[in-house]
Design a protein around this motif. Structure first.
Motif: not given
Lengths: 441, 441
Positions: A84-93
């Motif tokens: 979940k955290f990885a997906a958030m970091m990806k989305e954050a740019g």
């Protein structure tokens, strides 16, 4: 992380968790060049824009905190939260995001030259076992949930810093590696950060910023190291009368404890605070039986690697001496054997208070109108500190309490200052473009 | 009872049971007057008739054994079997039968003068916990069931002796008290016999015959005494680093074990076999916590009350010394406390091998063509022996094995000899009518 022994410390014991412990220190002076550097950095338009972004993003940051807190992340089972955290970091740019062999999340944001690498890290794991109710409850403005502060807030702060940098278009000279690390707590034994910085194939950052704890004052620059052992004496066992004269593992353990505590007491009475504790013991099946096994779990701590090794050596000697002594008393049967198993190893050491990263962290606190507080603790910082990497652990803003207890809470009292602090320290370490660059590289 | 450490001893340990343990002795000479006395007694027509009755009753005795074995009698829960045994004793012809406060069954058969009282006793309890399958399984002539031999066979032998005396119309001079005693095994700690012979209001028999174990050779005339303690050190407990300097209960226990085993080793190297064992230890909740409690269970045994008390005193001294030493090392907080709780107390002592009851028991074995074997063990006999009452423990005939194990068995190999033996010894002790009276009162 833990900064004080409060009533929650008792719960900490009950939850069998973590070596984390912190102790306040007198704060030395801050070199003016760092004060100037931080002020100059904070005056950059892009940085100001990022600062505002942290405030604008607060509703989203709160939602991220709830989402991640409600994604259980028990010791050794951080995988779901990691994804979940990885997906958030990806989305954050982030430029690239990956999950390594032990489930650390790594999000890379490329720098202009990329000659250096700065790590900004928070830990993914909580102390809470599988099945713990992690539903976030809000009372007034305070969020209650196991793990909400330690260190889920840290994760969201790191995430928000990345978002702010993206929105403000801040370019750094060094690569920045945003990390969600596994295994910071208790028996996790810093396995995430140890893997990250492993000699063979690991990352060699130029500096390391761990984000753990609340507020904007604390700066942990000294790592409280610990060694933990499980010592097990083994013999044949037998009837307490019929087999009398065989070796008795409990007798050996008693002797080992006697030798260890007697000698360890002496060497810990002077110098840097160094502690030892025979913490858990067991073995034996029935009052009428000589046991076949006797074991103890032992903890020792110091911020001085030398002192820690000294106490460690006393334990090793005491165990071998007890083994020899008990075997010499036997009247029949085979010898005792002993196994000494290391079950915990948190390295100790310090980043000097005059080092740039510590001075910068202090200057940042001052800039944000907080009183910098230098501390010793057991956090992920222990690992890079022990490798000689300039390292600090800093808090992520807001106010929290009840760490490691079921009633843990975190209150967003100007929490954006936490992100501002992380960003300023990161930019000072990573360097920004030449026009407004940092003074002391 | 237990006479040898066989493979079943391992199971004995697993079942956490009983202080019972026996050791063979060299057999001294038998005074001719006892040999003559027993022969004369066995020649009495009434005694011969009783002997034949034991043989005639064998089918009934077998049925009684199955009935009682299948009536569970776990430690501290002997009530149901006690009622059944009491009913059987009543039906067998005892003058009066009652169950006392602790569930011992007492069946009185009045003697002519009643000036003396002889106790013949077997124990009601087994080592097996509630819920154990006690169904008797027969393979060939062998009966298998937990408790079938130890000591349910003893109960049925005592019952058959009463029946034989009734059928043959044997009159004794002394009163005979047939007893089914509770609490012989393990933590029962001889509570049945201790209550029976209690100073305040108990019975004061002139001699005591315990029936326990198989065969017709063993004569336990020495009681292997034991003391058992649970030692518990207590302190405030706390964080292994934050609370360092408070007392550590494990350190105190380690010291106590060191002092105790070092000194106890010395005094047990000469003289009567005397043993000690630190058997079970525990305490502590987490490797990062100084424990609030540390405990050990300790066993010590000797057939010499003096030696037992000597080792006991060493333990008491060691515990107090450790308490003092650990308290003297503390750097903060309250003192340690210690509790020393006696959890087992089986008195020791011996009935001299030249005493009439031992000589008679030997003469009886010889008369029945068996080799008498003098032994030391921990049985109900310990209690009367320690009070100076002439006492032996003898077997009840047949062959048995697997005591304290689930595969316990008993085989009726001339089991009637067990009853003949009990009867002869009982009559020699109780005296029969003048015409054929006993020689050595």
């Amino acid at each position: 992380m833990h900064r004080l022994i409060t009533p929650t410390a008792l719960l900490l014991l009950i939850f069998g968790s973590s070596a984390q412990f912190t102790q306040a220190q007198q704060t030395p002076a801050i070199d003016k060049r760092y004060t100037d550097e931080i002020k100059k950095l904070a005056d950059q338009p892009a940085v100001k824009k990022a600062f505002q972004t942290f405030i604008d993003l607060e509703p989203q940051t709160k939602q991220d905190l709830i989402t991640l807190t409600e994604t259980p992340s028990p010791p050794f089972k951080e995988q779901v939260r990691a994804k979940k955290f990885a997906a958030m970091m990806k989305e954050a740019g982030a430029d690239s995001v990956w999950i390594d062999e032990v489930s650390n999340v790594l999000a890379k944001r490329k720098g202009r030259s990329g000659k250096k690498t700065i790590i900004v890290e928070a830990h993914l794991d909580t102390v809470f076992p599988e099945g713990t109710d992690v539903k976030v409850k809000q009372k007034g403005d305070t969020l209650y949930a196991p793990g909400v502060g330690d260190d889920t807030r840290g994760l969201t702060a790191v995430l928000a810093v990345l978002k702010g940098m993206e929105k403000a278009g801040i370019e750094t000279d060094a690569d920045v590696l945003f990390v969600g690390a596994v295994g910071e707590e208790g028996l996790g034994d810093l396995r995430g950060v140890k893997h990250l910085l492993r000699k063979d194939g690991g990352i060699k950052p130029d500096s390391y910023i761990a984000v753990d704890g609340d507020g904007i004052s604390s700066i942990t620059h000294r790592g409280l190291g610990s060694h933990r052992y499980r010592v097990t004496f083994k013999g044949p066992g037998g009837h307490s009368y019929g087999s009398f004269g065989i070796v008795n593992p409990h007798s050996a353990l008693g002797k080992a404890i006697y030798y260890f505590t007697t000698d360890a007491d002496k060497v810990t009475r002077q110098g840097v605070k160094t502690t030892y504790s025979v913490s858990v013991i067991g073995g034996g099946t029935s009052v009428n039986a000589i046991p076949y096994e006797s074991w103890a779990e032992i903890d020792m701590r110091s911020e001085s690697p030398e002192k820690l090794n000294e106490v460690d050596q006393i334990l090793q000697n005491s165990v071998q001496r007890a083994l020899k002594d008990e075997n010499s008393l036997k009247r029949q049967g085979p010898d005792l054997t002993v196994e000494v198993k290391k079950i915990g190893d948190r390295p100790s050491g310090r980043t000097d208070a005059t080092a740039a990263i510590v001075q910068r962290a202090m200057a940042v606190s001052k800039y944000l109108n907080a009183e910098p507080q230098l501390e010793v603790a057991s956090t992920n910082a222990n690992a890079p500190i022990s490798l000689g990497i300039p390292t600090v652990t800093i808090g992520s803003g807001g106010i929290g309490g009840g760490e490691h207890a079921l009633n843990e809470w975190w209150l967003n009292d100007k929490g954006y200052l936490g992100m501002q602090r992380i960003l300023l320290l990161l930019l000072a370490e990573a360097g920004i473009d030449k026009s407004g660059g940092t003074a002391a590289k």
